[in-house]
Design an enzyme around this catalytic site. Structure first.
Site, short mmCIF file in Angstrom:
data_model
loop_
_atom_site.label_atom_id
_atom_site.label_comp_id
_atom_site.label_asym_id
_atom_site.label_seq_id
_atom_site.Cartn_x
_atom_site.Cartn_y
_atom_site.Cartn_z
CG ASP A 195 -8.28 -4.69 1.46
OD1 ASP A 195 -9.21 -4.24 2.15
OD2 ASP A 195 -8.21 -4.55 0.23
CG ASP A 220 -13.95 -6.86 1.56
OD1 ASP A 220 -13.65 -6.12 2.52
OD2 ASP A 220 -14.50 -6.43 0.52
CE1 TYR A 231 -3.53 -2.63 0.60
CE2 TYR A 231 -4.65 -0.57 1.09
CZ TYR A 231 -4.70 -1.91 0.77
OH TYR A 231 -5.91 -2.53 0.63
CG ASP A 254 -2.48 -19.62 -2.43
OD1 ASP A 254 -1.93 -19.79 -1.33
OD2 ASP A 254 -2.02 -20.10 -3.49
CE LYS A 303 1.03 -16.82 -3.30
NZ LYS A 303 0.63 -18.17 -3.80
C1 IPM Z 1 -10.59 -1.11 3.61
C2 IPM Z 1 -10.63 -0.45 2.23
C3 IPM Z 1 -9.42 0.43 2.06
C4 IPM Z 1 -8.20 -0.46 2.00
C5 IPM Z 1 -9.44 1.37 0.83
C6 IPM Z 1 -10.68 2.15 0.70
C7 IPM Z 1 -8.25 2.30 0.87
O1 IPM Z 1 -10.78 -1.40 1.24
O2 IPM Z 1 -10.49 -0.39 4.61
O3 IPM Z 1 -10.70 -2.33 3.68
O4 IPM Z 1 -7.89 -1.03 0.95
O5 IPM Z 1 -7.55 -0.57 3.04
MN MN Z 2 -11.11 -3.44 2.00
#
Ligand code: IPM
Ligand code: MN
Ligand code: NAD
Length: 351
Positions: free
Chosen positions: A245, A249, A137, A221, A188
């Site tokens: 990240d 999700d 990042y 993975d 990884k």
């Molecule tokens: C998160 C988001 C952020 C990230 C973006 C919006 C910068 O996806 O907080 O999970 O990738 O960290």
């Molecule tokens: Mn995210």
């Protein structure tokens, strides 16, 4: 001295879900002083940058910061360093909140809301500890340009220093000690130098100071696969910025909806934490009063617990959300039809 909580609603559904969290805060911690400021696209529109020095200063001098979400199609073509997401990344970097805690907890009432089978998610309670202020990042060099042969290219750098890995691994170990004592570190290392370094450093730290913690390693993975095959095998997952990240999700869907997942981003002791839902600004449903406010309300819960040292108030919020869900309150993402404001009302009724 009064404790202060800075609210940064941001963009899209951000203002809708932060309005819900504000109401809950006023009820369970009425003495906490709330202030509000712009971030992301909203800030860009108002002052030409996604995070002003003034708002950054407000954040640094608050006890905690609660952020809604940033970004949206309106700003998709903004210059790179002016994109709404850059406001959030700068805030994380400047507050030095390197440890991002993303709990995936399946409320009893929501077992049926997950797209996964009941027995896979029932009783699920895992914690992802994501490194938040380094890695690909932020690594340099990065860019989109043309090489010496005239070939266009885009690149990022995945880089971690030993202290960066150590400090976040230490947090993961500490959190595991307060839970079931197991950390699975994800990387990884089979293809990435930074991944191999990550694994070596985490192992080294564990040998030096990993008392009470069982450490295992998994390729990222494979972890993505195991998260949907058998998520209850995990206690704490330790991941770098990018893998954390993605995996968080994915983990959100184990809890029923991404609208349920909160997060806490912590720096060194005594500095303000940054609390935010894992979800984004959800442009597809923004402005319709249908977003699930639970992730934002539970992010407030984490702020009360981790930065404001109010475990009792945090417990009340947690119990109220569980109670509202048990009573059948559901927004659209959970298969129900309550509006954001009615869902918030259902939580308030429990309080
Ligand atoms: C998160 C988001 C952020 C990230 C973006 C919006 C910068 O996806 O907080 O999970 O990738 O960290
Ligand atoms: Mn995210
Ligand atoms: P998203 O999380 O905004 O939305 C993904 C899907 O989940 C959408 O269908 C959305 O409607 C749904 N969803 C998200 N939150 C919900 C909620 N509370 N209730 C009900 N449904 C919900 O991700 P995206 O669409 O990939 O990204 C949209 C924008 O948000 C992008 O600009 C992205 O950069 C930004 N983003 C910001 C953050 C943040 O501020 N922390 C996090 C992720 C994405």
């Amino acid at each position: 001295m009064k404790q202060t909580l800075l609210l940064l609603p941001g963009d899209g559904i951000g203002p809708e879900v932060i309005a819900a969290a504000r109401q809950i805060s006023e009820l369970v911690a009425p003495d906490v002083e709330l202030s509000e400021a712009l971030v992301g696209g909203a800030s860009l529109d108002a002052s030409g940058v996604p995070l002003t020095d003034d708002v950054l200063e407000q954040a640094k001098t608050s006890d905690a910061v609660l952020l809604g979400a940033v970004g949206g199609p309106k700003w998709e073509n903004a210059e790179r360093d002016k994109r709404p997401e850059m406001g959030l990344l700068s805030l994380r970097k400047e507050l030095d909140v390197f440890a991002n805690l993303r709990p995936a907890f399946c409320f009893e009432a929501l077992i049926g809301a997950s797209t996964l089978k009941r027995d896979i998610v029932e009783g699920l309670d895992l914690m992802i500890v994501r490194e938040l202020t380094s890695g690909v990042y932020f690594g340099e060099p990065r860019g989109i340009d043309t090489d010496e042969n005239g070939v266009r290219r885009g690149y990022d750098t995945s880089i971690y220093t030993a202290p960066e890995i150590e400090r976040v691994a230490r947090v993961a170990f500490e959190i595991a000690r307060g839970r079931n004592g197991r950390v699975c570190s994800v990387d990884k290392s089979n293809v990435m130098e930074s991944g191999l370094f990550w694994r070596t450093e985490v192992s080294g730290l564990h040998e030096m100071g990993g008392e009470g913690v069982e450490l295992t390693h998994m390729l990222a993975d494979a972890c993505a696969m195991e998260l949907v095959r058998n998520p209850k095998q995990f206690d704490v997952i330790l991941a770098d910025n990018l893998f954390g990240d993605l995996l968080s999700d994915e983990a959100s869907m184990l809890t029923g909806s991404i609208g349920m997942l909160p997060s806490a981003s912590l720096g060194v002791e005594g500095t303000p934490g940054l609390f935010e839902p894992v979800h984004g600004s959800a442009p597809d449903i923004a402005g319709q009063n249908i977003a699930n406010p639970c992730a934002a309300i539970l992010s407030l819960e984490m702020a009360l617990r981790w930065s404001l040292a109010r475990p009792d108030a945090a417990d009340r919020v947690m119990t109220a959300v569980a109670g509202a869900l048990k009573a059948g309150a559901r927004t659209n993402d959970l298969g129900g039809s309550l509006s954001t404001t009615d869902m918030t009302r259902a939580v308030i009724d429990q309080l």
